[in-house]
Design a protein around this motif. Structure first.
Motif, PDB file in Angstrom:
ATOM      1  N   GLY A   1      -8.361  -1.776   9.934  1.00  0.00           N
ATOM      2  CA  GLY A   1      -9.175  -0.857   9.148  1.00  0.00           C
ATOM      3  C   GLY A   1      -8.735   0.585   9.282  1.00  0.00           C
ATOM      4  O   GLY A   1      -9.410   1.500   8.789  1.00  0.00           O
ATOM      5  N   GLU A   2      -7.599   0.791   9.942  1.00  0.00           N
ATOM      6  CA  GLU A   2      -7.089   2.151  10.141  1.00  0.00           C
ATOM      7  C   GLU A   2      -5.667   2.310   9.609  1.00  0.00           C
ATOM      8  O   GLU A   2      -5.044   3.354   9.841  1.00  0.00           O
ATOM      9  N   THR A   3      -5.124   1.310   8.926  1.00  0.00           N
ATOM     10  CA  THR A   3      -3.760   1.369   8.424  1.00  0.00           C
ATOM     11  C   THR A   3      -3.616   2.548   7.467  1.00  0.00           C
ATOM     12  O   THR A   3      -4.290   2.624   6.437  1.00  0.00           O
ATOM     13  N   ALA A   4      -2.727   3.479   7.798  1.00  0.00           N
ATOM     14  CA  ALA A   4      -2.667   4.759   7.090  1.00  0.00           C
ATOM     15  C   ALA A   4      -2.374   4.578   5.602  1.00  0.00           C
ATOM     16  O   ALA A   4      -3.050   5.182   4.748  1.00  0.00           O
ATOM     17  N   ASP A   5      -1.362   3.766   5.274  1.00  0.00           N
ATOM     18  CA  ASP A   5      -1.001   3.596   3.869  1.00  0.00           C
ATOM     19  C   ASP A   5      -2.129   2.923   3.084  1.00  0.00           C
ATOM     20  O   ASP A   5      -2.386   3.273   1.928  1.00  0.00           O
TER      21      ASP A   5
ATOM     22  N   ALA B   1       0.815  -1.220   0.000  1.00  0.00           N
ATOM     23  CA  ALA B   1       0.000   0.000   0.000  1.00  0.00           C
ATOM     24  C   ALA B   1       0.844   1.263   0.000  1.00  0.00           C
ATOM     25  O   ALA B   1       0.470   2.269  -0.613  1.00  0.00           O
ATOM     26  N   SER B   2       1.991   1.247   0.672  1.00  0.00           N
ATOM     27  CA  SER B   2       2.821   2.454   0.753  1.00  0.00           C
ATOM     28  C   SER B   2       3.430   2.836  -0.588  1.00  0.00           C
ATOM     29  O   SER B   2       3.914   3.958  -0.755  1.00  0.00           O
ATOM     30  N   GLU B   3       3.418   1.904  -1.559  1.00  0.00           N
ATOM     31  CA  GLU B   3       3.961   2.186  -2.884  1.00  0.00           C
ATOM     32  C   GLU B   3       2.869   2.459  -3.926  1.00  0.00           C
ATOM     33  O   GLU B   3       3.127   3.062  -4.970  1.00  0.00           O
TER      34      GLU B   3
ATOM     35  N   VAL C   1       0.287   5.911  10.815  1.00  0.00           N
ATOM     36  CA  VAL C   1       1.023   6.996  10.166  1.00  0.00           C
ATOM     37  C   VAL C   1       1.755   6.425   8.964  1.00  0.00           C
ATOM     38  O   VAL C   1       2.071   5.246   8.915  1.00  0.00           O
ATOM     39  N   GLU C   2       2.027   7.271   7.979  1.00  0.00           N
ATOM     40  CA  GLU C   2       2.758   6.810   6.796  1.00  0.00           C
ATOM     41  C   GLU C   2       4.246   6.715   7.111  1.00  0.00           C
ATOM     42  O   GLU C   2       4.775   7.456   7.911  1.00  0.00           O
TER      43      GLU C   2
END
Length: 607
Positions: free
Chosen positions: A349-353, A326-328, A606-607
């Motif tokens: 359900g709250e993962t920032a990325d 997701a971060s990419e 957070v990212e």
């Protein structure tokens, strides 16, 4: 899962109920409530949010009475809200219920009750229960409860009171745990021992189908046939910390052993013997037919569940599936549009990325389906469709039951999409449905090998490096196995597609270095054996994970962990369990903080 408490005695019930719920906070929840009965007067207080919100609400208005029931809710049906919080009543306040578990056939029962004139206030499956008791009540609360449970499909632990019989609490269980505490002229109920451990260590552990009736005169227990039985008293010897973990030394081990139940809960009511899948999705076959590819977006463990999903969905749907960290995802200008189905996976359900990737996908007009464990989370609110995993709260940082239920959700989604696209025959659907329904039982069998896996793990714990190899879907599982080992034992672990060994990785193989070889895919077995021989020839100590009956592999490895047979496509659900146990026992042997590994957090916001 959710928490239940109950009290009947000579003390004020409300403080005891609130204190018991506080001891169950470790289980995770999104709302809390209590009901207190005094004479024929029932008082209910419930609110969304943490227990402290309920306490603040009651600080100057604590319900008075000597019996009551309480609950902390982890949402499955209906968002977290005051209305959906437990306890629940029927058309009147004559009957009040708290419930852990899932009523699979609640929708059918609800429709039947509505036709009988009942009206409903909440979105929950639980609310059908007090209405059913109202329907069946003929002057005997215990008899009405027995009549009700005969209609129920699913899992439940129930505590029930009635203004019509204000001298008793009725409790009954199926699949979800329930404990009766025996005090001095007072009696307790709880879904878990910590809630009552400050008051008593003498308990009855209710078995499936058993019902307990608590009155001032004592506790009477009945079996599923309605016959009185004599229960053996179980004396609790654990301290409060061990009790919170169900007697397990760590939450992670407890959660590993909860996986058969988590698998069953995630499939309950969603797949029938004919292979028909009902996930409550609103996508039409016409919408599904237009998807030209699927993009899976997730982080960490969830991304490795997505890797398994790539193999499963491409095999079943015959369309391309991409898996993105997701971060990419949003930084590579992804090629997604209205012809793309984007599947986002996040335990919290709250993962920032992951949330950022979801928003990017929607901005590009893609259809977004979320798999998550938390009702009402940001991911669940913002996705077009959502599939809840029903794993229950996960306390340990390293994910186990959340991962395994993500896999199960992916299988169910793949079947649903394949059926909508006409890509699966009736025979194939029935065969797959039967195999999925057997997974909880087979997972239990794998857990039965824990002692042998512990011995294996102790030898691996002496090393600073370990390697996982596999082909096809086994490689995807190996990625998760390596992650588990390094995140809690701090052993450097890597997973490789076995065919890549000769392209550089063989240089890292030295005498006795541990190699875990996953070999569950029959079509790739001969090639996998060749790869195993490559590392054996260079001195590796190889442990294989394979299906029972595969005696041939023993000649090529040092030891084998055998799995009970299932369909090859479902192998990841079973294969990952010994890898989780390996990581756990290796971490214990090395003295690591298993539940809270260094530098890591449960939810990355957070990212």
């Amino acid at each position: 899962m959710c928490g239940i408490v109950g009290y009947l005695g000579k003390k004020q019930a409300a403080p005891i109920l609130l204190g018991g719920l506080e001891k169950l906070e470790y289980r995770g929840y999104d709302s809390a409530g209590i009901a207190v009965l005094a004479d024929s007067s029932l008082e209910i207080a419930k609110t969304v949010g943490k227990l402290q919100v309920l306490k603040d609400k009651l600080v100057d208005n604590l319900p008075a009475g000597y019996m009551g029931i309480g609950h902390t809710r982890w949402a499955t049906h209906g968002k977290p809200s005051d209305t959906n919080a437990h306890p629940h009543t029927g058309c009147s306040d004559a009957f009040v219920v708290v419930h852990n578990g899932i009523i699979e056939n609640y929708q059918k029962l609800k429709e039947w009750l509505i036709n009988k004139g009942h009206t409903f206030k909440s979105e929950t499956d639980t609310e059908v229960l007090p209405h059913l008791i109202e329907h069946h009540y003929k002057g005997d609360l215990a008899a009405a409860v027995q009549d009700m449970v005969r209609l129920l499909e699913g899992s439940y632990a129930l505590a029930i009171m009635s203004t019509k019989e204000p001298d008793k609490i009725v409790a009954v269980r199926k699949d979800s745990p329930l404990v009766v505490g025996l005090g001095q002229e007072e009696y307790f109920l709880a879904s878990d021992i910590p809630a009552i451990l400050n008051h008593t260590r003498e308990t009855y552990i209710l078995e499936d189908g058993e019902m307990a009736v608590l009155t001032a005169d004592g506790v009477t227990v009945y079996n599923s046939l309605g016959e009185k039985i004599v229960k053996e008293i179980f004396h609790v010897q654990w301290d409060i910390q061990a009790a919170e973990r169900g007697g397990y030394p760590h939450f992670m081990l407890k959660e590993i052993f909860e996986q058969p139940r988590a698998i069953k809960d995630t499939t309950s009511g969603r797949i029938n013997d004919a292979g028909i899948v009902d996930l409550g999705l609103q996508m039409t076959p016409t919408e599904i037919a237009k998807f030209e590819k699927i993009a899976v977006v997730a982080c960490g463990t969830a991304s490795y569940a997505g890797m398994v999903g790539k193999y499963v969905m491409e095999k079943m749907l015959r369309i391309p599936v991409e898996v993105d960290i997701a971060s990419e995802f949003r930084y590579r200008d992804p090629l997604v549009d209205e012809k793309t189905l984007v599947l986002v996976i996040s335990q919290s359900g709250e993962t920032a990325d992951t949330l950022a990737a979801l928003r990017e996908a929607k901005a590009r007009k893609a259809k977004v389906v979320a798999i998550t464990n938390v009702v009402g989370s940001s991911v669940s609110r913002e996705a077009d469709e959502v599939i809840y995993t029903w794993a229950g709260p996960e306390i340990a940082v390293a994910s186990t039951k959340a991962y395994i239920t993500q896999l199960v959700a992916i299988y169910l989604l793949s079947m649903h999409l394949a059926q909508a696209k006409g890509m699966i025959s009736q025979h194939e659907a029935e065969e797959l449905a039967l195999a999925i329904k057997k997974l909880p039982e087979l997972a239990d069998e794998v857990l039965g090998q824990a002692a042998n896996i512990e011995l294996w793990a102790k030898s691996i714990a002496k090393w600073e490096d370990a390697f996982f190899i596999g082909r096809g879907i086994d490689f995807a599982v190996g990625l998760e196995g390596a992650l588990k080992l390094k995140e809690i034992s701090y052993i450097h672990a890597e997973a490789y597609a076995a065919g890549e060994l000769k392209h550089g990785t063989l240089a890292l193989i030295v005498d006795n270095i541990p190699v875990i070889a996953l070999a569950t895919q029959e079509a790739l077995f001969d090639k996998m054996v060749s790869n195993i021989k490559e590392v054996k020839a260079r001195g590796a100590n190889v442990t294989a994970v394979a299906f029972a009956g595969n005696e041939e592999i023993q000649a090529s490895v040092d030891q084998v962990i055998y799995l009970p047979k299932t369909l090859p496509i479902l192998a990841p659900v079973l294969t990952v369990i010994p890898l989780q146990l390996l990581a756990y026992y290796a971490a214990v042997a090395r003295g690591s903080d298993v539940d809270k590994p260094r530098n890591l957090a449960k939810s990355v916001t957070v990212e």
